[in-house]
Design a protein around this motif. Structure first.
Motif, PDB file in Angstrom:
ATOM      1  N   PRO A   1       4.788 -19.161   8.768  1.00 40.53           N
ATOM      2  CA  PRO A   1       4.672 -18.167   7.700  1.00 40.53           C
ATOM      3  C   PRO A   1       4.248 -16.794   8.194  1.00 40.53           C
ATOM      4  CG  PRO A   1       2.795 -19.661   7.655  1.00 40.53           C
ATOM      5  CD  PRO A   1       3.757 -20.211   8.666  1.00 40.53           C
ATOM      6  N   LYS A   2       3.818 -16.691   9.465  1.00 37.61           N
ATOM      7  CA  LYS A   2       3.387 -15.397   9.993  1.00 37.61           C
ATOM      8  C   LYS A   2       4.431 -14.756  10.906  1.00 37.61           C
ATOM      9  CE  LYS A   2      -1.586 -16.370   9.795  1.00 37.61           C
ATOM     10  NZ  LYS A   2      -2.855 -16.394  10.558  1.00 37.61           N
ATOM     11  N   ARG A   3       5.591 -15.351  10.999  1.00 37.20           N
ATOM     12  CA  ARG A   3       6.623 -14.863  11.931  1.00 37.20           C
ATOM     13  C   ARG A   3       7.456 -13.752  11.265  1.00 37.20           C
ATOM     14  NH1 ARG A   3      11.659 -15.852  14.376  1.00 37.20           N
ATOM     15  NH2 ARG A   3      11.576 -16.342  16.610  1.00 37.20           N
ATOM     16  N   TRP A   4       6.805 -12.649  10.948  1.00 42.09           N
ATOM     17  CA  TRP A   4       7.469 -11.538  10.271  1.00 42.09           C
ATOM     18  C   TRP A   4       7.877 -10.469  11.280  1.00 42.09           C
ATOM     19  CZ3 TRP A   4       8.629 -11.388   5.081  1.00 42.09           C
ATOM     20  CH2 TRP A   4       8.051 -12.378   4.292  1.00 42.09           C
ATOM     21  N   ARG A   5       8.965  -9.768  10.937  1.00 39.90           N
ATOM     22  CA  ARG A   5       9.467  -8.706  11.811  1.00 39.90           C
ATOM     23  C   ARG A   5       9.875  -7.491  10.977  1.00 39.90           C
ATOM     24  NH1 ARG A   5      14.498 -10.863  14.610  1.00 39.90           N
ATOM     25  NH2 ARG A   5      14.664 -12.085  12.713  1.00 39.90           N
ATOM     26  N   PHE A   6       9.648  -6.307  11.551  1.00 39.16           N
ATOM     27  CA  PHE A   6      10.249  -5.089  11.015  1.00 39.16           C
ATOM     28  C   PHE A   6      11.641  -4.965  11.624  1.00 39.16           C
ATOM     29  CE2 PHE A   6       5.692  -3.994  10.805  1.00 39.16           C
ATOM     30  CZ  PHE A   6       5.610  -3.517   9.499  1.00 39.16           C
ATOM     31  N   MET A   7      12.662  -4.797  10.798  1.00 43.79           N
ATOM     32  CA  MET A   7      14.018  -4.566  11.299  1.00 43.79           C
ATOM     33  C   MET A   7      14.306  -3.070  11.188  1.00 43.79           C
ATOM     34  SD  MET A   7      14.731  -7.649  12.088  1.00 43.79           S
ATOM     35  CE  MET A   7      16.443  -7.440  12.566  1.00 43.79           C
TER      36      MET A   7
ATOM     37  N   PRO B   1      -0.351  -9.133  13.770  1.00 42.41           N
ATOM     38  CA  PRO B   1      -1.276  -9.940  12.954  1.00 42.41           C
ATOM     39  C   PRO B   1      -2.344  -9.113  12.242  1.00 42.41           C
ATOM     40  CG  PRO B   1      -0.861 -11.027  15.057  1.00 42.41           C
ATOM     41  CD  PRO B   1      -0.201  -9.691  15.131  1.00 42.41           C
ATOM     42  N   ARG B   2      -2.757  -7.977  12.841  1.00 37.76           N
ATOM     43  CA  ARG B   2      -3.781  -7.147  12.201  1.00 37.76           C
ATOM     44  C   ARG B   2      -3.255  -6.548  10.899  1.00 37.76           C
ATOM     45  NH1 ARG B   2      -8.031  -6.434  11.414  1.00 37.76           N
ATOM     46  NH2 ARG B   2      -8.788  -4.433  12.185  1.00 37.76           N
ATOM     47  N   LEU B   3      -1.968  -6.213  10.833  1.00 40.19           N
ATOM     48  CA  LEU B   3      -1.402  -5.690   9.586  1.00 40.19           C
ATOM     49  C   LEU B   3      -1.410  -6.758   8.496  1.00 40.19           C
ATOM     50  CD1 LEU B   3       1.619  -3.548  10.887  1.00 40.19           C
ATOM     51  CD2 LEU B   3      -0.460  -2.703   9.787  1.00 40.19           C
ATOM     52  N   ILE B   4      -1.171  -7.987   8.904  1.00 41.09           N
ATOM     53  CA  ILE B   4      -1.231  -9.092   7.933  1.00 41.09           C
ATOM     54  C   ILE B   4      -2.663  -9.255   7.435  1.00 41.09           C
ATOM     55  CG2 ILE B   4      -0.895 -11.568   7.604  1.00 41.09           C
ATOM     56  CD1 ILE B   4       1.368 -11.448   9.644  1.00 41.09           C
TER      57      ILE B   4
ATOM     58  N   LEU C   1      -4.848  -6.962   7.199  1.00 38.80           N
ATOM     59  CA  LEU C   1      -5.197  -5.805   6.364  1.00 38.80           C
ATOM     60  C   LEU C   1      -4.545  -5.858   4.988  1.00 38.80           C
ATOM     61  CD1 LEU C   1      -5.022  -2.980   9.058  1.00 38.80           C
ATOM     62  CD2 LEU C   1      -7.060  -4.058   8.115  1.00 38.80           C
ATOM     63  N   GLY C   2      -3.681  -6.863   4.751  1.00 36.92           N
ATOM     64  CA  GLY C   2      -3.116  -7.062   3.427  1.00 36.92           C
ATOM     65  C   GLY C   2      -1.746  -6.468   3.203  1.00 36.92           C
ATOM     66  N   PHE C   3      -0.995  -6.225   4.282  1.00 33.92           N
ATOM     67  CA  PHE C   3       0.324  -5.600   4.117  1.00 33.92           C
ATOM     68  C   PHE C   3       1.283  -6.509   3.337  1.00 33.92           C
ATOM     69  CE2 PHE C   3       4.586  -4.368   5.880  1.00 33.92           C
ATOM     70  CZ  PHE C   3       4.652  -3.140   5.245  1.00 33.92           C
ATOM     71  N   LEU C   4       1.244  -7.803   3.593  1.00 35.40           N
ATOM     72  CA  LEU C   4       2.138  -8.717   2.871  1.00 35.40           C
ATOM     73  C   LEU C   4       1.793  -8.749   1.382  1.00 35.40           C
ATOM     74  CD1 LEU C   4       2.429 -11.716   5.381  1.00 35.40           C
ATOM     75  CD2 LEU C   4       4.019  -9.812   5.034  1.00 35.40           C
ATOM     76  N   SER C   5       0.525  -8.622   1.049  1.00 28.35           N
ATOM     77  CA  SER C   5       0.124  -8.565  -0.365  1.00 28.35           C
ATOM     78  C   SER C   5       0.693  -7.321  -1.027  1.00 28.35           C
ATOM     79  CB  SER C   5      -1.402  -8.567  -0.488  1.00 28.35           C
ATOM     80  OG  SER C   5      -1.944  -9.773   0.002  1.00 28.35           O
ATOM     81  N   TYR C   6       0.679  -6.207  -0.289  1.00 30.61           N
ATOM     82  CA  TYR C   6       1.282  -4.987  -0.834  1.00 30.61           C
ATOM     83  C   TYR C   6       2.775  -5.175  -1.082  1.00 30.61           C
ATOM     84  CZ  TYR C   6       3.530  -0.441  -0.891  1.00 30.61           C
ATOM     85  OH  TYR C   6       4.331   0.610  -1.238  1.00 30.61           O
ATOM     86  N   LEU C   7       3.463  -5.823  -0.144  1.00 29.78           N
ATOM     87  CA  LEU C   7       4.903  -6.067  -0.324  1.00 29.78           C
ATOM     88  C   LEU C   7       5.153  -6.923  -1.562  1.00 29.78           C
ATOM     89  CD1 LEU C   7       6.122  -6.739   3.347  1.00 29.78           C
ATOM     90  CD2 LEU C   7       6.163  -4.602   2.064  1.00 29.78           C
ATOM     91  N   ASP C   8       4.299  -7.888  -1.802  1.00 26.56           N
ATOM     92  CA  ASP C   8       4.441  -8.713  -3.017  1.00 26.56           C
ATOM     93  C   ASP C   8       4.284  -7.861  -4.274  1.00 26.56           C
ATOM     94  OD1 ASP C   8       4.843 -10.991  -1.522  1.00 26.56           O
ATOM     95  OD2 ASP C   8       2.724 -11.593  -1.541  1.00 26.56           O
ATOM     96  N   ASP C   9       3.349  -6.903  -4.256  1.00 29.29           N
ATOM     97  CA  ASP C   9       3.168  -6.015  -5.404  1.00 29.29           C
ATOM     98  C   ASP C   9       4.419  -5.185  -5.656  1.00 29.29           C
ATOM     99  OD1 ASP C   9       0.616  -6.948  -5.721  1.00 29.29           O
ATOM    100  OD2 ASP C   9      -0.366  -5.250  -4.733  1.00 29.29           O
ATOM    101  N   VAL C  10       5.004  -4.664  -4.596  1.00 29.79           N
ATOM    102  CA  VAL C  10       6.222  -3.842  -4.728  1.00 29.79           C
ATOM    103  C   VAL C  10       7.373  -4.696  -5.241  1.00 29.79           C
ATOM    104  CG1 VAL C  10       7.903  -2.444  -3.477  1.00 29.79           C
ATOM    105  CG2 VAL C  10       5.479  -2.278  -2.891  1.00 29.79           C
TER     106      VAL C  10
ATOM    107  N   LYS D   1       8.484 -10.459  22.546  1.00 31.52           N
ATOM    108  CA  LYS D   1       8.018  -9.182  21.984  1.00 31.52           C
ATOM    109  C   LYS D   1       6.599  -9.305  21.450  1.00 31.52           C
ATOM    110  CE  LYS D   1      12.264  -6.776  20.756  1.00 31.52           C
ATOM    111  NZ  LYS D   1      12.949  -6.007  19.700  1.00 31.52           N
ATOM    112  N   LEU D   2       6.312 -10.401  20.784  1.00 28.66           N
ATOM    113  CA  LEU D   2       4.969 -10.595  20.246  1.00 28.66           C
ATOM    114  C   LEU D   2       3.944 -10.710  21.381  1.00 28.66           C
ATOM    115  CD1 LEU D   2       3.199 -11.012  17.757  1.00 28.66           C
ATOM    116  CD2 LEU D   2       3.646 -13.471  17.933  1.00 28.66           C
TER     117      LEU D   2
END
Length: 560
Positions: A344-350, A375-378, A380-389, A481-482
């Motif tokens: 669930p943490k394997r996110w990427r910016f394309m 992982p630090r962005l996760i 800090l709540g970045f995924l929660s912000y994406l859910d809000d959007v 890359k990670l």
């Protein structure tokens, strides 16, 4: 014509021609090999072709004679066996009507020689320089040299149509500066003293006049010359040295275009100035942030003033990815992907241009890449912000940003960060801007990891070199890359954490505003556009004006 074969020997280049089977008993050889008298391969190829043509003609004559009742082939055989390549090609010499002498001209017959010389005479006469008188008394060789700059600008901009829109806008702007300050003249008429005056004047132009909330409406009605005089007389902030050099370089490109198209006879009046300014000038125009800078920027109390999504998240994303400002600002929700069902943490910016999306752009072909979500962005709540959007039906990560052809979505992000950096953080070094996050990321990667530079370039989107990297090797896998990303040391500072729903009220207001704009009539949209511009005569402005909310006090030259 028999096919000639070019051969290289220690004594020079030779031509070998195959003798047809029916003529071998008479010639007594399978091949004819002759010196070409030249060591230049291009010239030798031409001579070999002409020699083969002449030999082919002799073969035809020989066959004709052999078909006669009493063949006379001695002269033909003597020529074939004893003559070298150049003996079979006539060399002519003739004096042209203008006194010029043509010699060493390789032809087959005297008639061909005279025909070639007639054509050469006509060409020389047509190409002879002609003097075109002008009203101001300056002689011009061609009429095209007398066309003024304003008539050349549209063609120049069309020539630049493959460049970045922002670059084209700068090119058009600097041409308008030249016309405003020095007059609309043919390119050859901008003498060195005129250019000196142009450079002296543009030093007094204000930085980003369209963003100056106190003066922009008044400045919009001025020419560039009037604008420079106004800034000089009031002692206001002037353009930076870097901006002035950029204007000079842009104008030099225009003069180079005119010279290349033969729209001017003399050399570019800016050529030596640009060459001089480029020597010894550091390529690096930005400095990285240091640890103290980052401590100030992300101060937990101070950073709470970042109350908009596009002021809160882009600096954090830039810090942990090294991505460019517009790459971050133009992200869509589907540009942030997790294609692993087990992690669930394997996110990427394309970082890419999505299919059919004309509002996204990349700096170059190497910019197309993926960057693991740190992982630090996760945390800090970045995924929660994406859910809000996502819950409000938006498709872009920062939906309130306005797109422009010149700067994409990144202009607002960069401007608002600069205001925060100068106004609240009090970092006034002009070499430190939003892009300094990228410099910081690259500097850390270079100095504190043992990874290859081409691997780091896979994260940063810099150009790669070498056949292996450009042709065969593909992008690094996510795991590699990670691994590299986690090796890059980040500052040990307390960072602000996003709480779910924090920006929902603002996002809802954005949604309502967009719905209202979509329903507005054309007349209302036009009125809103005029209001944003601050005048009804936008087409006469030397620059574009954006809307302002609160008036601010102008600082004098040298202030913050």
């Amino acid at each position: 014509m028999p096919a000639p074969w070019l051969m290289a020997r220690t004594s020079g280049l030779y031509c070998r021609v195959f003798v047809p089977a029916d003529l071998r008993p008479h010639i007594g050889q399978r091949f004819l090999v002759r010196s070409l008298g030249s060591r230049d391969r291009d010239q030798a190829r031409l001579l070999a072709a002409r020699y083969a043509l002449a030999i082919g003609d002799l073969f035809r004559q020989l066959r004709q004679e052999l078909s006669m009742a009493e063949p006379n082939i001695d002269d033909i055989l003597r020529t074939l066996k004893s003559g070298n390549a150049r003996d079979l090609i006539r060399v002519g010499r003739m004096q042209l009507p203008n006194g010029a002498v043509v010699e060493g001209l390789e032809v087959d017959t005297p008639d061909e020689l005279e025909s070639v010389v007639r054509q050469a005479s006509a060409f020389i006469a047509a190409a002879a320089p002609s003097v075109v008188p002008t009203a101001n008394g300056k002689a011009r060789r061609l009429e095209s040299h007398g066309v003024v700059v304003s008539k050349r600008v549209p063609e120049y901009l069309e020539y630049l149509n493959s460049r970045h829109p922002k670059y084209i806008a700068k090119a058009e702007r600097v041409c308008k500066m030249l016309i405003d300050i020095c007059g609309d003249l043919p390119p050859d008429d901008y003498e060195p003293d005129v250019i000196d005056q142009f450079v002296k004047t543009i030093k007094f132009l204000p930085p980003n006049p369209e963003k100056n909330k106190l003066h922009r409406e008044r400045w919009a009605r001025m020419s560039f010359l009037e604008l420079a005089k106004d800034v000089e007389s009031k002692g206001l902030k002037q353009a930076s040295e870097t901006t002035v050099k950029d204007h000079i370089t842009q104008l030099a490109s225009f003069f180079s275009f005119c010279k290349g198209r033969r729209y001017m006879d003399e050399d570019s009046p800016l050529a030596k100035r640009v060459a001089k300014s480029s020597t010894g000038t550091p390529q690096e125009l930005r400095d990285p942030f240091d640890s103290a800078d980052l401590q100030q920027i992300f101060d937990p109390v101070l950073y709470q003033s970042r109350k908009l999504p596009h002021t809160f998240w882009p600096p954090l994303i830039a810090l942990f990815t090294g991505a460019r400002c517009n790459e971050i600002a133009q992200l869509y929700l589907d540009d942030i992907v997790n294609d692993s069902g087990s992690d669930p943490k394997r996110w990427r910016f394309m970082i890419r241009v999505g299919s059919g999306r004309t509002d996204q752009r990349l700096k170059n072909k190497f910019s197309n890449r993926s960057i693991p979500l740190h992982p630090r962005l996760i945390e800090l709540g970045f995924l929660s912000y994406l859910d809000d959007v996502r819950s409000l039906g938006f498709d872009r990560v920062f939906p309130s940003l306005r797109w422009t052809a010149a700067a994409g979505y990144g202009d607002t992000v960069s401007d608002m960060f600069s205001a925060y950096l100068r106004g609240k953080v009090k970092i006034t070094d002009p070499r430190k801007v939003f892009h300094s996050f990228r410099h910081y990321f690259c500097t850390q990667a270079k100095n504190f990891t043992d990874e290859k530079s081409e691997w780091i370039s896979d994260l940063t989107g810099h150009a790669r070199e070498g056949e292996f990297e450009l042709t065969y090797a593909r992008e690094l896998f996510y795991e590699n890359k990670l691994r590299i990303l986690m090796k890059i040391p980040m500052p040990q500072i307390e960072l602000p954490i996003y709480t779910s729903g924090k920006f929902v009220p603002y996002l809802k207001a954005t949604k309502e505003r967009k719905a209202s704009q979509a329903k507005a009539s054309p007349a209302v949209k036009a009125a809103r556009a005029k209001k944003r511009l601050g005048t009804t005569k936008a087409e006469k402005m030397p620059f574009t004006i954006k809307a302002s909310r609160k008036p601010v006090r102008e600082t004098a030259k040298g202030g913050d």
